[in-house]
Motif scaffolding. Sequence first.
Motif, short mmCIF file in Angstrom:
data_model
loop_
_atom_site.label_atom_id
_atom_site.label_comp_id
_atom_site.label_asym_id
_atom_site.label_seq_id
_atom_site.Cartn_x
_atom_site.Cartn_y
_atom_site.Cartn_z
N VAL A 1 -7.17 -2.62 -7.15
CA VAL A 1 -5.90 -3.34 -7.29
C VAL A 1 -5.19 -2.96 -8.58
CG1 VAL A 1 -4.83 -5.63 -7.40
CG2 VAL A 1 -6.84 -5.26 -5.95
N GLU B 1 -2.48 -0.14 -9.08
CA GLU B 1 -1.08 -0.34 -8.71
C GLU B 1 -0.17 -0.54 -9.92
OE1 GLU B 1 -0.53 -3.19 -5.58
OE2 GLU B 1 -2.25 -2.46 -4.43
N HIS C 1 1.48 4.47 -6.96
CA HIS C 1 1.70 3.92 -5.62
C HIS C 1 0.41 4.16 -4.84
CE1 HIS C 1 3.01 3.83 -1.39
NE2 HIS C 1 3.86 2.91 -1.83
N THR D 1 -2.17 3.56 -1.57
CA THR D 1 -2.40 3.19 -0.18
C THR D 1 -3.88 3.28 0.10
OG1 THR D 1 -0.24 4.07 0.51
CG2 THR D 1 -1.86 3.65 2.24
N GLU E 1 -7.60 -6.92 1.20
CA GLU E 1 -6.47 -7.86 1.15
C GLU E 1 -6.76 -9.01 0.21
OE1 GLU E 1 -5.94 -5.93 5.24
OE2 GLU E 1 -7.60 -6.48 3.94
N GLY F 1 -6.39 -8.28 -3.38
CA GLY F 1 -5.01 -8.22 -3.85
C GLY F 1 -4.31 -6.89 -3.67
N SER F 2 -4.94 -5.93 -2.98
CA SER F 2 -4.27 -4.65 -2.73
C SER F 2 -3.07 -4.86 -1.82
CB SER F 2 -5.25 -3.66 -2.11
OG SER F 2 -6.20 -3.22 -3.06
N SER F 3 -2.02 -4.06 -2.06
CA SER F 3 -0.74 -4.29 -1.38
C SER F 3 -0.56 -3.50 -0.09
CB SER F 3 0.42 -3.93 -2.33
OG SER F 3 0.37 -4.69 -3.50
N ASN F 4 -1.08 -2.27 -0.07
CA ASN F 4 -0.83 -1.38 1.08
C ASN F 4 -2.16 -0.94 1.69
OD1 ASN F 4 2.11 -1.19 0.59
ND2 ASN F 4 1.48 -0.11 -1.26
#
Length: 225
Positions: free
Chosen positions: A73, A76, A80, A82, A93, A96-99
Amino acid sequence: MKNIVVLTGAGVSAESGISTFRDANGLWEGHDIMEVASPIGWNNNPELVLDFYNKRRSQLSTVVPNEAHKALVTLEKKYHVTIITQNVDDLHERAGSSNIIHLHGELLKVRSQFDQDLVLDWKDDLNIGDLCEHNQQLRPHIVWFGEDVPMMDNAITITEKADIVIIIGTSMQVYPAAGLLSYASSNTDIYFIDPKPAIEPKSNLTVLSEKATTGVPKIVENLLQ
């Protein structure tokens, strides 16, 4: 901002207490893989398949993200990122990972037998008689052996744009996921984290012979400097 693609497998989740996909004799929690992870198994004994995934779903609620999930996490802040995962849990998730792209589906979702694009969030047990809006049985939202991998094209496109690839907790022996690395540029920096790596370092490939919870924070710290 540079693009980092993180490929994760069962080794990451195992350190949180989730059983790896299968052991050395090809069994998954005592079941033959094809009994619980194939369309044939589903057609032959849907009750067994539902019970199997209900137990996996229940177990998922008892575990938490580990230091490897959490370290990813923080990437980020500078990149960027993924995450392309072969895992069906939601630990990335929750960390806290976004993609996140789930190649093999998601344990906390179900889908219609009638329409594979009709996907629902699902945290409780799934039983025979639980139907979609088309009055068809719901099934686990898992990509079983012999089925297409719907997210593969998206994963390929993202990997093609990667400046850095980090591979964690996967031998990269299971296709089609194993083929993803071939889509990365020849000058992409690659980090491979595994306690028993089966590959040797080379000019653009850094191999770290450690488990995910210790190796990932080290690589992340290096990349954030």
